[in-house]
Each structure stands twice: as C-alpha cells, then as structure tokens.
Write an enzyme that holds these catalytic residues in place. Structure first.
Site, PDB file in Angstrom:
ATOM      1  N   ASP A  20     -41.245   5.513  19.365  1.00 26.89           N
ATOM      2  CA  ASP A  20     -39.909   5.017  19.681  1.00 26.89           C
ATOM      3  C   ASP A  20     -39.477   5.594  21.030  1.00 26.89           C
ATOM      4  O   ASP A  20     -39.731   6.770  21.321  1.00 26.89           O
ATOM      5  CB  ASP A  20     -38.931   5.443  18.587  1.00 26.89           C
ATOM      6  CG  ASP A  20     -37.509   5.063  18.919  1.00 26.89           C
ATOM      7  OD1 ASP A  20     -37.151   3.894  18.719  1.00 26.89           O
ATOM      8  OD2 ASP A  20     -36.772   5.946  19.417  1.00 26.89           O
ATOM      9  N   LYS A 121     -45.213  -0.623   1.906  1.00 23.53           N
ATOM     10  CA  LYS A 121     -44.584  -1.789   2.529  1.00 23.53           C
ATOM     11  C   LYS A 121     -44.417  -1.649   4.043  1.00 23.53           C
ATOM     12  O   LYS A 121     -44.214  -0.549   4.550  1.00 23.53           O
ATOM     13  CB  LYS A 121     -43.215  -2.043   1.902  1.00 23.53           C
ATOM     14  CG  LYS A 121     -43.302  -2.558   0.486  1.00 23.53           C
ATOM     15  CD  LYS A 121     -42.046  -3.271   0.040  1.00 23.53           C
ATOM     16  CE  LYS A 121     -40.911  -2.345  -0.242  1.00 23.53           C
ATOM     17  NZ  LYS A 121     -39.802  -3.025  -0.926  1.00 23.53           N
TER      18      LYS A 121
END
Length: 349
Positions: A20, A121
C-alpha cells in the site's frame, strides 16, 4: 518435487511485492533494505489500495507488472503488505495468475491483522457492490507483526476493534470482558506490548490471540462457505450496503459496528438479551470509540440489505444474533414487525 526444489535453491531469490502506498512511505525503506541485505532480486509495486480503488482495474494493473517481472508461479510467492483491501486485491490477482500463484499476507492495520489475514477469501468491489467479484484462495502464510499497528491513526485502531468485538459477542465472553476492561488502554497504546503496566498484563497480545483463534475455530471447518450458517456474518448483513452507500464516511469496522448495534436491539426486541446486557454491549462499543448509529442506516436501506441477503444465502436470512454475552445462535424467523420495533427503539435511543 525434490528436483524442482534443488533447482530453485540454486537460482537467485526473486520476490514481487505489492505494498500500500501509505505503508510504503512509512516502511518502504525498511522493506527494500531487507531484500537488499538478503540479496533478493525484487520488484516493489506501491499502489493506492482503498475501498474506492478496490477494482478489477487494479488487479489487472498488478497482473501486468507480475507478467513483466516474469514471476515463477511455483517458487516465487507474491507478497502483499498493507491493510485488508491490499490483501484482498493481491489475493485475487494471485489466484488468477496462471490459475493460482502462491501469495503471502503481511497485514499492517489492526483490522487486517485480526480479519483479512485469516481465511481464504479475496475479492474486489464491482458495480458499487462490496466484494462482488472474488474467490477462495488461501495464502501460503500470513506474517503477523503488531509493530506495524503503532503508526496507524487512533480511528483505525477503533475500526479494527469492531471486528474483534464481533468475535467476542458471538463466541467468547472472556474476550468481551477484556475489551470492556482494557479498551481505552488498547486504543492509547495502539496494541503495542508495554512493559511496566502490570495492571493491564499483556492485553494486546491476549486480545489479538483470542480474536484470531476464535476466528480460526469458526472459519477452518467451513473454509469454502459450504455451510451458509456463519456466526462470523454477525455485523455483515446490513453493513455491506451501508458501507458502499456512505463511502468514505464509514470505515469497514465502523459500518460493521453500526450493523451489530442494530442487531443488538433486534436480539433485545426478540427477548434474547435483557436490557442490562444490551446496555453493556452498547457501552463497550462506545468505550471502543465505535459508532452505534449512522444517519445513512435508514429503514429503507435495512429492508434493501436484508432482501439482498436472501438472494445469496439460500433464501434464508441466516441472522446471527447474540443470545447473551459471548454466546449466539442463527435465526431465520425474525418478523418484519420485530425488526421495525427494534429499529424505532434504536433510533429513539
């Protein structure tokens, strides 16, 4: 394959890292120094990973860079360093490249530390719907280092506490008591283990460990969500609709907490929680500096969110509700009348 491993060990180590861009400003120099010190050929891709940029466009951007790097999908895992959005995006990119490329999660926020780092996920937002595109590809490892958390703003700590409180209310009274007793201390110290504060013990370590262990207990037997009755869905019935509708005013854990606050009133209206237990939960939420209401959470939005829930949960609401502090069950028979009664009381309070 031993032969493949032997060949790989003779080659120069190579790593592709997605970080990030905010984390890169804070820790990028340390990450680069680490790879240089260990003589690892590396490519670091710094990206803006927010709910607003969480899209297939960003996934394809990553995959173009992965292709240019000529990554070996067997021996060179992609490393994701960032919050939950970064881990989700990179997980999806890795699952798509050559059908599956190993990846490693390095969470840097409290929310991703206790939530996105665990489970299989991944996904991105699509057509203004949260995580509408995605899959189930677990990482080969998650590396958890709480020292990252010391540089995130106080509101982000509170945001992560929302997901920890979810596990406390569903599965662990001891965790709820920890949050009630040490919530302000955890916010003040940003989950760092501080010596000389014996009255708190190592509350940060205990809280995160219990939260992750209870999450794993709940997820591990049902990693691919074959069973749609999931206690971890508490706080996630209305919050996806709310979060996307009011972006960027609510963070994920905050939207989850608004949902949990409403569902606490639903549990009270059903007679599952006494007035005192309801108040204890709301006081704990406020002590963790989490919102217990939001003007965007209208009755119409709640109805729409629950209709959407029925579409992807086999025609049943499968509504997790607390039946006490640290205990819960799943209900399919909450009437519209009960929901509206709970909503009116919630708004009034």
């Amino acid at each position: 394959d031993p032969q493949e491993l032997e060949l790989a060990s003779k080659r120069k180590l190579r790593r592709f890292i997605v970080i990030d861009e905010v984390v890169d400003k804070l820790y990028g120099s340390k990450v680069r120094a680490y790879f240089e010190e260990n003589n690892v050929q590396h490519k670091i891709l710094a990206l803006p990973t927010t709910e607003e940029t969480k899209s297939m466009d960003l996934v394809l951007n990553i995959l173009q860079e992965v292709q240019d790097f000529s990554l070996d999908r067997r021996t060179e895992p992609i490393i994701a360093i960032g919050g939950g959005v970064c881990l989700d995006i990179v997980g999806l990119a890795a699952s798509l490249y050559r059908r599956r490329t190993p990846y490693i999660r390095v969470p840097t926020t409290l929310l991703s530390y206790v939530d996105a780092s665990v489970g299989a996920k991944n996904g991105v937002n699509f057509l203004q719907c949260k995580n509408k595109l995605g899959g189930y590809t677990p990482p080969v490892a998650s590396f958890l280092d709480r020292s990252f958390i010391q540089s995130i703003p106080r509101r982000h700590i509170s945001n992560g506490l929302g997901e920890i409180l979810k596990m406390a209310l569903m599965k662990h009274k001891g965790l709820f008591d920890l949050l009630k007793s040490h919530g302000k201390y955890l916010l003040d110290t940003k989950f760092q283990s501080c010596n000389g504060l014996a009255d708190h013990g190592d509350a940060a370590l205990k809280t995160t460990r219990i939260a992750i262990e209870t999450m794993l207990e709940e997820l591990a037997p049902n990693l691919w969500e074959d069973d749609l009755n999931r206690l971890v869905d508490f706080g996630h019935l209305i919050s996806p609709e709310l979060e996307m509708r009011v972006l960027p005013s609510l963070m994920h854990g905050e939207a989850v907490n608004v949902d949990m606050a409403f569902m606490t009133y639903v549990a009270h209206a059903r007679g599952l929680l006494g007035a005192e237990e309801k108040e204890q939960i709301l006081q704990c939420m406020q002590g963790l500096e989490l919102p217990v209401w939001h003007s965007g959470c209208s009755w119409a939005l709640i109805q729409r969110a629950l209709r959407e829930r029925l579409k992807h949960s086999g025609g049943q609401p499968r509504m997790p509700l607390p039946t006490g502090l640290g205990v819960a069950d799943i209900f399919n028979d909450t009437s519209e009348e009960t929901l509206e009664k709970a909503y009116k009381l919630w708004v009034k309070d």
